[in-house]
Write a protein that holds these residues in place. Sequence first.
Motif, short mmCIF file in Angstrom:
data_model
loop_
_atom_site.label_atom_id
_atom_site.label_comp_id
_atom_site.label_asym_id
_atom_site.label_seq_id
_atom_site.Cartn_x
_atom_site.Cartn_y
_atom_site.Cartn_z
N THR A 176 0.62 -1.51 -0.17
CA THR A 176 0.13 0.21 0.16
C THR A 176 0.83 1.10 0.12
O THR A 176 1.89 1.62 1.05
N THR A 177 0.27 2.21 -0.55
CA THR A 177 1.25 3.52 -0.73
C THR A 177 0.67 4.82 0.24
O THR A 177 1.83 6.20 0.48
N SER A 178 -0.63 4.86 0.19
CA SER A 178 -1.13 5.60 0.67
C SER A 178 -2.55 5.63 1.43
O SER A 178 -3.38 4.52 0.54
N LEU A 179 -2.91 5.62 2.44
CA LEU A 179 -4.36 5.48 3.14
C LEU A 179 -4.96 6.84 3.14
O LEU A 179 -6.08 7.10 3.43
N ARG A 180 -4.13 7.78 2.44
CA ARG A 180 -5.25 8.84 2.21
C ARG A 180 -6.78 8.99 1.51
O ARG A 180 -6.85 7.85 0.24
N GLY A 181 -7.91 9.30 2.42
CA GLY A 181 -8.79 8.92 1.40
C GLY A 181 -9.48 7.80 2.21
O GLY A 181 -10.78 7.72 1.65
N GLY A 182 -8.55 7.06 2.42
CA GLY A 182 -9.41 6.34 3.37
C GLY A 182 -10.30 6.37 3.99
O GLY A 182 -10.22 6.88 5.09
N TYR A 183 -10.81 5.56 4.76
CA TYR A 183 -12.08 5.10 5.62
C TYR A 183 -12.34 3.44 6.53
O TYR A 183 -11.88 2.76 5.85
N LEU A 184 -11.72 3.78 7.78
CA LEU A 184 -11.80 2.32 8.66
C LEU A 184 -13.14 1.73 8.46
O LEU A 184 -14.04 2.27 9.23
N LEU A 185 -13.05 0.65 8.22
CA LEU A 185 -14.75 -0.61 8.25
C LEU A 185 -14.53 -0.58 9.45
O LEU A 185 -13.92 -0.98 10.80
N GLN A 186 -16.02 -0.68 10.77
CA GLN A 186 -16.10 -1.25 11.67
C GLN A 186 -14.91 -1.97 12.38
O GLN A 186 -14.93 -3.09 11.19
N THR A 187 -14.14 -1.99 13.11
CA THR A 187 -13.84 -2.50 13.95
C THR A 187 -13.67 -3.00 15.55
O THR A 187 -13.56 -1.75 16.67
N HIS A 188 -13.82 -4.60 15.68
CA HIS A 188 -13.67 -4.67 17.59
C HIS A 188 -12.18 -4.39 17.65
O HIS A 188 -11.49 -5.48 17.18
N LEU A 189 -11.67 -4.08 18.89
CA LEU A 189 -10.33 -3.65 19.19
C LEU A 189 -10.52 -4.48 20.55
O LEU A 189 -11.29 -4.57 21.70
N LYS A 190 -9.43 -5.04 20.99
CA LYS A 190 -9.37 -6.50 22.36
C LYS A 190 -8.22 -6.37 22.05
O LYS A 190 -7.49 -5.68 21.62
N GLU A 191 -7.55 -6.05 24.03
CA GLU A 191 -6.53 -6.14 24.26
C GLU A 191 -5.65 -8.04 23.80
O GLU A 191 -6.29 -8.60 23.76
N LEU A 192 -4.61 -7.72 24.02
CA LEU A 192 -3.78 -8.40 23.44
C LEU A 192 -2.52 -8.99 24.24
O LEU A 192 -2.07 -8.41 24.26
#
Length: 602
Positions: free
Chosen positions: A136-152
Amino acid sequence: MKSRREFVLCGLVLLGGCSTWDKLTMRSQSPETPEETKKSATRLVGDLAVPYNLHPVVLESVGLVTGLKGTGSDPKPSPQRDVLVSEMQLRGVEAPNRLLASGNVSLVLVRAVIRPGIQKDDCFDVEVRVPSQSETTSLRGGYLLQTHLKELQVLDNAVHSGHAYGVAEGPVLVDPSADSKNDKVLSCRGRILGGGRALKSRPLALVLKDKSIQDAATIETAINRRFHTFDRGLKQGVARAKDDQYVHLNVHPRYKDNIQRYMAVLRSVALRESETERIDRLAMLERQLLDPITASRAALQLEAIGKPGIDVLVKGIQSGDPEVRFYAAEALAYLDDSRAAAPLADAARNVPAFRVFALTALSAMNDITSAEKLREMLHLASAETRYGAFRALWAMNANDPAIRGEMLGGQFGYHVLDTAGPPMVHVTRSRRAEVVLFGRDQVLRPPFSLEAGNRILITSRGGDEATISKFAVNEPDQKRVVSTRIDDVLRTVVELGGTYPDVVQALQQAKACGALASRFEVDALPEAGRTYDRVADGAEEKGKSRSGPTANSPLPDLFAKADAKPLLEDREPASSKDAVASEPEEKPGAVRAFFTRLNPFR
């Protein structure tokens, strides 16, 4: 095998190191005076218990960023890809491998740091970055889809995840100055301001040094005698002894933006004290308050005493010593006494080392005078003072007429202020997505050609009009002609589907090309750690002073900064008084891993 209590206490000492509440009992390096060596016979909560759950908790996950204009990549085979594909299949995504190969999406590593005392449904910032081997060369203009965050946790060379403690989603803010061709590192990482939402609360607690159901009950009674909240109209104490070692704490609303101070004050509450003993202790604390060396510690104890300590603190704000005045006023503010407003406003304006603490204290008050002092600071020339006053007012009352704004496009806070100071545009990269215009009718100067994300172009060849065009695949082109007023331009960008990162990018480019004549600031926040000059005893006539101390107050959360590199180096030059002391980076170790295993959301 050691007991759980021994592990907890050992962990607290090692993890905290020289912690904030410990610093409050330490003096600046100078010879002890007889007054400093005097101690009251009254035992405090801190003599029996230490704070628990004040460490940050790291949540992580693998996510998918969409909306990339050919700058994404198909992730290589890896455990992260396997996790992402499984998640996509669970969510009913058809042909996930085909989508990943489209070049318009990217696998990202998602990370968030959860602050102490966070409550369910509170928002927090989220960091995203592509894996080191990603194409991947850039995340500009991107949108993060719903993601569940956990403690690892890594145990026995295997990664184990716990329950989901947060969920993240939203547009990715990439450094607008990053060039995807020449700076892949910055282009491939970003933040989602307020894009995380806590699914559980992280309660605060006190852990007793020695097991004792009697001591736990004594601590509960002592704290509840001083602090209470209201639940559906019913008065209740903030402390509850759950067993012989653990006292659960609710956050008092006045300290919601200064958890460290809250814990320091709670540990300064007297366990038991007769009226005679309290009178004697007040006399001793008065002497200590009027000495700049011991003023901060004395002010905290007076704040913990509550209303009986107000008269002593009022004497402190009448002192000729600026340190004494500040510490006394700070404590008075958390007791909601209006007499604190004037000395705190003076400290915020004139002493950079006290500014962050003074503004936070003013925001904690429910008082007309403090609000008026903050409104006055909106017109000053100093960027961090006027924006600091704005944030303090917003924390005090988001609907205050002087700063009330709107959620533009339902995405970010937008505030246009009537101010007399120099025109300024302020954007954030932490805590809350927000644009603040200090001064109405600010304009862009043509000619200019600005990008707002991957799909929106803002151009003007001259005159007082700008053309805003949107180009999107499988959508008809759209074009709007508006005035060059910044307000009109930003509103039109959002109407065409622009996001907060798109707006920040356009403003950054406008400043870089000279189209934005106004001052442009990113996170112009007052900072802790600045030093100030302390006049030595008897040295005023000789013009000598000893310099170097920093404000000895707990660090507030209200002005916490992002760890990332500033988006724009366009800040006021720091004087010697404005120098910021660097703090060593904390390195997590076995103790940190142990503590995260002791469920911080219990």
